[in-house]
Write a protein that holds these residues in place. Structure first.
Motif, PDB file in Angstrom:
ATOM      1  N   ILE A   1       2.149  22.379 -18.566  1.00 40.22           N
ATOM      2  CA  ILE A   1       1.815  21.363 -19.623  1.00 40.22           C
ATOM      3  C   ILE A   1       0.301  21.118 -19.652  1.00 40.22           C
ATOM      4  O   ILE A   1      -0.253  20.759 -18.569  1.00 40.22           O
ATOM      5  CB  ILE A   1       2.464  19.988 -19.659  1.00 40.22           C
ATOM      6  CG1 ILE A   1       3.983  20.227 -19.755  1.00 40.22           C
ATOM      7  CG2 ILE A   1       1.908  18.966 -20.717  1.00 40.22           C
ATOM      8  CD1 ILE A   1       4.880  18.822 -19.718  1.00 40.22           C
ATOM      9  N   GLY A   2      -0.288  21.335 -20.781  1.00 41.98           N
ATOM     10  CA  GLY A   2      -1.884  21.554 -20.429  1.00 41.98           C
ATOM     11  C   GLY A   2      -2.334  22.876 -20.717  1.00 41.98           C
ATOM     12  O   GLY A   2      -3.488  23.141 -21.043  1.00 41.98           O
TER      13      GLY A   2
ATOM     14  N   ILE B   1       5.970  24.540 -10.061  1.00 41.54           N
ATOM     15  CA  ILE B   1       7.362  25.056 -10.732  1.00 41.54           C
ATOM     16  C   ILE B   1       8.383  24.721  -9.944  1.00 41.54           C
ATOM     17  O   ILE B   1       9.814  24.387 -10.323  1.00 41.54           O
ATOM     18  CB  ILE B   1       7.026  26.304 -10.907  1.00 41.54           C
ATOM     19  CG1 ILE B   1       5.929  26.761 -11.923  1.00 41.54           C
ATOM     20  CG2 ILE B   1       8.466  26.917 -11.807  1.00 41.54           C
ATOM     21  CD1 ILE B   1       5.714  25.954 -13.140  1.00 41.54           C
ATOM     22  N   ASN B   2       8.428  24.928  -8.558  1.00 36.14           N
ATOM     23  CA  ASN B   2       9.664  24.731  -7.655  1.00 36.14           C
ATOM     24  C   ASN B   2       9.841  23.412  -7.611  1.00 36.14           C
ATOM     25  O   ASN B   2      11.315  22.798  -7.748  1.00 36.14           O
ATOM     26  CB  ASN B   2       8.995  25.227  -6.354  1.00 36.14           C
ATOM     27  CG  ASN B   2      10.215  25.400  -5.181  1.00 36.14           C
ATOM     28  OD1 ASN B   2      11.270  25.222  -5.603  1.00 36.14           O
ATOM     29  ND2 ASN B   2       9.941  25.545  -4.006  1.00 36.14           N
ATOM     30  N   ALA B   3       8.955  22.439  -7.697  1.00 36.79           N
ATOM     31  CA  ALA B   3       9.445  20.864  -7.660  1.00 36.79           C
ATOM     32  C   ALA B   3      10.035  20.435  -8.916  1.00 36.79           C
ATOM     33  O   ALA B   3      11.082  19.865  -9.073  1.00 36.79           O
ATOM     34  CB  ALA B   3       8.019  20.050  -7.473  1.00 36.79           C
ATOM     35  N   TYR B   4       9.746  20.996 -10.003  1.00 39.84           N
ATOM     36  CA  TYR B   4      10.118  20.501 -11.206  1.00 39.84           C
ATOM     37  C   TYR B   4      11.372  21.234 -11.572  1.00 39.84           C
ATOM     38  O   TYR B   4      12.389  20.912 -12.239  1.00 39.84           O
ATOM     39  CB  TYR B   4       9.206  20.206 -12.604  1.00 39.84           C
ATOM     40  CG  TYR B   4       8.867  21.591 -13.257  1.00 39.84           C
ATOM     41  CD1 TYR B   4       9.643  22.281 -14.074  1.00 39.84           C
ATOM     42  CD2 TYR B   4       7.545  21.880 -13.288  1.00 39.84           C
ATOM     43  CE1 TYR B   4       9.173  23.340 -14.801  1.00 39.84           C
ATOM     44  CE2 TYR B   4       6.961  23.139 -14.018  1.00 39.84           C
ATOM     45  CZ  TYR B   4       7.974  23.644 -14.918  1.00 39.84           C
ATOM     46  OH  TYR B   4       7.609  24.892 -15.687  1.00 39.84           O
ATOM     47  N   GLY B   5      11.486  22.353 -11.237  1.00 41.47           N
ATOM     48  CA  GLY B   5      12.748  23.095 -11.301  1.00 41.47           C
ATOM     49  C   GLY B   5      13.901  22.753 -10.281  1.00 41.47           C
ATOM     50  O   GLY B   5      15.053  22.765 -10.966  1.00 41.47           O
TER      51      GLY B   5
ATOM     52  N   LEU C   1      14.837  11.795 -14.898  1.00 45.82           N
ATOM     53  CA  LEU C   1      14.623  13.019 -14.106  1.00 45.82           C
ATOM     54  C   LEU C   1      13.951  13.794 -15.195  1.00 45.82           C
ATOM     55  O   LEU C   1      12.967  14.599 -14.733  1.00 45.82           O
ATOM     56  CB  LEU C   1      15.911  13.501 -13.753  1.00 45.82           C
ATOM     57  CG  LEU C   1      16.788  13.015 -12.690  1.00 45.82           C
ATOM     58  CD1 LEU C   1      17.967  13.449 -12.130  1.00 45.82           C
ATOM     59  CD2 LEU C   1      15.811  12.951 -11.389  1.00 45.82           C
ATOM     60  N   PHE C   2      14.200  13.959 -16.489  1.00 43.68           N
ATOM     61  CA  PHE C   2      13.342  14.675 -17.540  1.00 43.68           C
ATOM     62  C   PHE C   2      11.798  13.971 -17.339  1.00 43.68           C
ATOM     63  O   PHE C   2      11.072  14.826 -17.553  1.00 43.68           O
ATOM     64  CB  PHE C   2      14.130  14.623 -18.977  1.00 43.68           C
ATOM     65  CG  PHE C   2      14.740  15.612 -19.051  1.00 43.68           C
ATOM     66  CD1 PHE C   2      14.204  16.956 -19.699  1.00 43.68           C
ATOM     67  CD2 PHE C   2      16.146  15.655 -19.003  1.00 43.68           C
ATOM     68  CE1 PHE C   2      15.067  18.040 -20.073  1.00 43.68           C
ATOM     69  CE2 PHE C   2      16.918  16.965 -19.495  1.00 43.68           C
ATOM     70  CZ  PHE C   2      16.436  17.866 -19.845  1.00 43.68           C
TER      71      PHE C   2
ATOM     72  N   LEU D   1       6.312  15.025 -16.013  1.00 38.67           N
ATOM     73  CA  LEU D   1       4.977  14.741 -15.238  1.00 38.67           C
ATOM     74  C   LEU D   1       4.692  15.510 -14.184  1.00 38.67           C
ATOM     75  O   LEU D   1       3.493  16.038 -14.040  1.00 38.67           O
ATOM     76  CB  LEU D   1       5.370  13.350 -14.691  1.00 38.67           C
ATOM     77  CG  LEU D   1       5.395  12.220 -15.451  1.00 38.67           C
ATOM     78  CD1 LEU D   1       5.969  10.798 -14.723  1.00 38.67           C
ATOM     79  CD2 LEU D   1       4.335  12.007 -16.412  1.00 38.67           C
ATOM     80  N   LEU D   2       5.625  16.292 -13.499  1.00 37.53           N
ATOM     81  CA  LEU D   2       5.571  17.459 -12.567  1.00 37.53           C
ATOM     82  C   LEU D   2       4.894  18.830 -13.289  1.00 37.53           C
ATOM     83  O   LEU D   2       4.375  19.517 -12.482  1.00 37.53           O
ATOM     84  CB  LEU D   2       6.476  17.616 -11.442  1.00 37.53           C
ATOM     85  CG  LEU D   2       7.064  16.439 -10.601  1.00 37.53           C
ATOM     86  CD1 LEU D   2       8.387  16.570 -10.153  1.00 37.53           C
ATOM     87  CD2 LEU D   2       6.100  16.273  -9.796  1.00 37.53           C
ATOM     88  N   ALA D   3       5.194  18.778 -14.359  1.00 38.76           N
ATOM     89  CA  ALA D   3       4.909  20.007 -15.025  1.00 38.76           C
ATOM     90  C   ALA D   3       3.472  20.112 -15.542  1.00 38.76           C
ATOM     91  O   ALA D   3       2.990  21.041 -16.152  1.00 38.76           O
ATOM     92  CB  ALA D   3       5.728  20.233 -16.328  1.00 38.76           C
ATOM     93  N   VAL D   4       2.646  18.950 -15.566  1.00 34.43           N
ATOM     94  CA  VAL D   4       1.199  18.705 -16.070  1.00 34.43           C
ATOM     95  C   VAL D   4       0.499  19.619 -14.908  1.00 34.43           C
ATOM     96  O   VAL D   4       0.510  19.125 -13.767  1.00 34.43           O
ATOM     97  CB  VAL D   4       1.023  17.244 -16.110  1.00 34.43           C
ATOM     98  CG1 VAL D   4      -0.541  17.317 -16.575  1.00 34.43           C
ATOM     99  CG2 VAL D   4       1.868  16.540 -17.285  1.00 34.43           C
TER     100      VAL D   4
END
Length: 182
Positions: A16-17, A28-32, A64-65, A70-73
């Motif tokens: 995101i961004g 990616i590993n975190a939000y995955g 969780l979404f 937030l982790l994908a920013v």
């Protein structure tokens, strides 16, 4: 809109961004892993017939979404308006834990996961939650992560453990104590 874009065919994805990173990037590993946890929570919710727990798990899936977004920013941020995790989300988990805990016998030993398929699904969700937490901690050592996210995952694993005990009680499933061999 097509489901496939072909933009990730070479092993990169967009944050995101707009920043593109490798699909094995820690972010990616975190939000995955958060997404994986969300799927396990969904499977757990599908196996529960208690409306109160179903509603709680739906709320958790929403949170969780939020955490995943937030982790994908990317580090440069975004102008996109995103939902937030708040201290009240953590307080809600604590309220649910305390309510369940009131009806449970005191825990005198570790318990082995299992006893009923639904309880086992809850333990799997708990362990995936702990893995997500570890990855988010590692990510937070490299980039700025809101501390509420870390606290939420820590408390969520406590909630899932307590829920596993409550489900064991409600389902008349045996809690097997861990008795270490000498």
């Amino acid at each position: 809109m097509k489901i496939y874009t072909k933009k990730g065919d070479k092993g990169e994805t967009g944050l995101i961004g707009g920043v593109r990173v490798s699909k094995n990037d820690l972010r990616i590993n975190a939000y995955g892993t958060v997404d994986e946890l969300n799927a396990h929570i969904g499977m757990l919710r599908d196996s529960i017939s208690n409306n109160e727990f179903e509603i709680q798990l739906l709320d958790i899936q929403d949170r969780l979404f939020t955490a995943g977004s937030l982790l994908a920013v990317g580090e440069k941020g975004t102008s996109m308006k995103l939902p937030e995790l708040m201290e009240s989300d953590i307080t809600m988990l604590e309220t649910w834990i305390d309510k369940m805990d009131q009806s449970l016998p005191e825990m005198k030993t570790y318990v082995l996961p299992g006893g009923h398929l639904t309880v086992s699904k809850c333990h799997i969700a708990r362990t995936v939650c702990r893995r997500a937490e570890r990855i988010i901690v590692e990510l937070s050592n490299r980039v700025n992560i809101d501390s509420v996210i870390l606290s939420y995952f820590n408390r969520l694993s406590d909630y899932l453990f307590t829920l596993s005990r409550k489900l064991s009680a409600d389902l008349n499933a045996k809690e097997t104590p861990w008795v270490p061999k000498s």
